[in-house]
Design a protein around this motif. Structure first.
Motif, PDB file in Angstrom:
ATOM      1  N   UNK A  82       0.789  -1.237   0.000  1.00 23.66           N
ATOM      2  CA  UNK A  82       0.000   0.000   0.000  1.00 23.66           C
ATOM      3  C   UNK A  82       0.824   1.290   0.000  1.00 23.66           C
ATOM      4  N   UNK A  83       2.120   1.188   0.222  1.00 21.66           N
ATOM      5  CA  UNK A  83       2.948   2.399   0.191  1.00 21.66           C
ATOM      6  C   UNK A  83       3.256   2.863  -1.228  1.00 21.66           C
ATOM      7  N   UNK A  84       3.022   1.999  -2.195  1.00 21.31           N
ATOM      8  CA  UNK A  84       3.239   2.324  -3.598  1.00 21.31           C
ATOM      9  C   UNK A  84       2.085   3.207  -4.085  1.00 21.31           C
ATOM     10  N   UNK A  85       2.410   4.340  -4.665  1.00 21.80           N
ATOM     11  CA  UNK A  85       1.392   5.301  -5.147  1.00 21.80           C
ATOM     12  C   UNK A  85       0.382   4.644  -6.090  1.00 21.80           C
ATOM     13  N   UNK A  86       0.867   3.818  -7.008  1.00 21.96           N
ATOM     14  CA  UNK A  86      -0.034   3.193  -7.974  1.00 21.96           C
ATOM     15  C   UNK A  86      -0.902   2.118  -7.331  1.00 21.96           C
ATOM     16  N   UNK A  87      -0.416   1.483  -6.293  1.00 14.81           N
ATOM     17  CA  UNK A  87      -1.235   0.518  -5.556  1.00 14.81           C
ATOM     18  C   UNK A  87      -2.374   1.254  -4.857  1.00 14.81           C
ATOM     19  N   UNK A 164      -4.703   9.159 -19.775  1.00 11.77           N
ATOM     20  CA  UNK A 164      -5.191   7.796 -19.509  1.00 11.77           C
ATOM     21  C   UNK A 164      -4.174   6.699 -19.808  1.00 11.77           C
ATOM     22  N   UNK A 165      -3.467   6.796 -20.932  1.00 16.82           N
ATOM     23  CA  UNK A 165      -2.510   5.745 -21.289  1.00 16.82           C
ATOM     24  C   UNK A 165      -1.332   5.709 -20.329  1.00 16.82           C
ATOM     25  N   UNK A 166      -0.920   6.866 -19.840  1.00 21.72           N
ATOM     26  CA  UNK A 166       0.208   6.908 -18.899  1.00 21.72           C
ATOM     27  C   UNK A 166      -0.171   6.221 -17.589  1.00 21.72           C
ATOM     28  N   UNK A 167      -1.370   6.501 -17.096  1.00 23.45           N
ATOM     29  CA  UNK A 167      -1.798   5.859 -15.854  1.00 23.45           C
ATOM     30  C   UNK A 167      -1.978   4.356 -16.063  1.00 23.45           C
ATOM     31  N   UNK A 168      -2.544   3.980 -17.179  1.00 23.86           N
ATOM     32  CA  UNK A 168      -2.727   2.550 -17.475  1.00 23.86           C
ATOM     33  C   UNK A 168      -1.378   1.839 -17.494  1.00 23.86           C
ATOM     34  N   UNK A 169      -0.404   2.463 -18.153  1.00 22.69           N
ATOM     35  CA  UNK A 169       0.936   1.877 -18.237  1.00 22.69           C
ATOM     36  C   UNK A 169       1.520   1.662 -16.839  1.00 22.69           C
ATOM     37  N   UNK A 171      -0.076   1.520 -13.830  1.00 23.46           N
ATOM     38  CA  UNK A 171      -0.782   0.536 -13.001  1.00 23.46           C
ATOM     39  C   UNK A 171      -0.583  -0.877 -13.535  1.00 23.46           C
ATOM     40  N   UNK A 172      -0.492  -1.022 -14.848  1.00 29.47           N
ATOM     41  CA  UNK A 172      -0.247  -2.358 -15.418  1.00 29.47           C
ATOM     42  C   UNK A 172       1.128  -2.885 -15.037  1.00 29.47           C
ATOM     43  N   UNK A 173       2.122  -1.999 -14.953  1.00 25.31           N
ATOM     44  CA  UNK A 173       3.463  -2.419 -14.514  1.00 25.31           C
ATOM     45  C   UNK A 173       3.409  -2.983 -13.101  1.00 25.31           C
ATOM     46  N   UNK A 174       2.677  -2.300 -12.228  1.00 26.37           N
ATOM     47  CA  UNK A 174       2.541  -2.753 -10.842  1.00 26.37           C
ATOM     48  C   UNK A 174       1.863  -4.115 -10.804  1.00 26.37           C
ATOM     49  N   UNK A 175       0.774  -4.248 -11.538  1.00 25.20           N
ATOM     50  CA  UNK A 175       0.048  -5.519 -11.556  1.00 25.20           C
ATOM     51  C   UNK A 175       0.922  -6.646 -12.103  1.00 25.20           C
ATOM     52  N   UNK A 184      -7.603  -2.455 -16.004  1.00 22.27           N
ATOM     53  CA  UNK A 184      -8.634  -1.510 -15.581  1.00 22.27           C
ATOM     54  C   UNK A 184      -9.348  -0.949 -16.805  1.00 22.27           C
ATOM     55  N   UNK A 185     -10.664  -0.836 -16.749  1.00 19.19           N
ATOM     56  CA  UNK A 185     -11.421  -0.380 -17.922  1.00 19.19           C
ATOM     57  C   UNK A 185     -11.806   1.067 -17.828  1.00 19.19           C
TER      58      UNK A 185
END
Length: 185
Positions: A82-87, A164-169, A171-175, A184-185
């Motif tokens: 949970x300390x990760x911003x994207x998490x 949107x694409x930057x955030x997707x990129x 969060x997808x890296x974290x996942x 995420x849709x």
């Protein structure tokens, strides 16, 4: 490089068939554009017939579901990170039901921390400008982003609006790093 009146149904059909791996909605959107082109062409005397109406839309059903709920184990793993911003962003998605685009378009002025809700949303008539409760579990994350003082609740690390694409990129890296397969849709 052909002119519109000389393009045949079979040529269009070949194009549609070549993208049959795409989603039903993407292929339907292509068809709408094709129909609009012919409507314009007929209205402007470029052609006198609409061959697009004879193209059969075909797509392959994709059995793999990419928009699946997170499992309890996956959510536990996210909480452990949970300390990760994207998490934090992913947990806000999970506990509010917001779409990524809704979260990055959420203006700070529409976040009501004292009352534990936000007003926002996109996509459908019922979803636009709806009240979105802030779950107690993610309240501290929402508050943390709010206190950054940016125009948008969730902004880039340097306070700019997320694309949107930057955030997707991100969060997808974290996942991916955590071995999770969600989009995420």
């Amino acid at each position: 490089n052909k002119k519109l009146p000389s393009i045949t149904v079979s040529e269009y059909q070949e194009i549609i068939n070549s993208v049959s791996h795409m989603s039903k909605s993407s292929i339907a959107d292509m068809s709408k554009v094709l129909h609009a082109v012919y409507k314009y062409a007929i209205a402007n005397d470029i052609t006198d017939k609409d061959v697009s109406q004879y193209v059969k839309l075909e797509w392959t059903s994709n059995e793999e579901k990419i928009h699946v709920p997170f499992t309890d184990d996956e959510i536990d793993t996210l909480w452990k990170n949970k300390d990760d911003r994207n998490v934090k962003i992913l947990l806000i998605y999970i506990y509010t039901g917001m779409r990524p685009i809704e979260l990055i378009q959420m203006k700070r002025e529409n976040v009501h921390l004292d009352e534990h809700y936000m007003v926002g949303g996109v996509k459908t008539e019922a979803g636009i400008d709806r009240v979105i409760p802030i779950a107690d579990k993610v309240y501290v994350f929402v508050e943390e982003f709010y206190r950054e003082g940016n125009e948008y609740l969730v902004s880039t690390k340097n306070g700019k609006e997320y694309k949107p694409q930057a955030l997707r990129r991100e969060t997808c890296k974290v996942l991916e790093r955590m071995g999770m397969h969600h989009l995420p849709h």
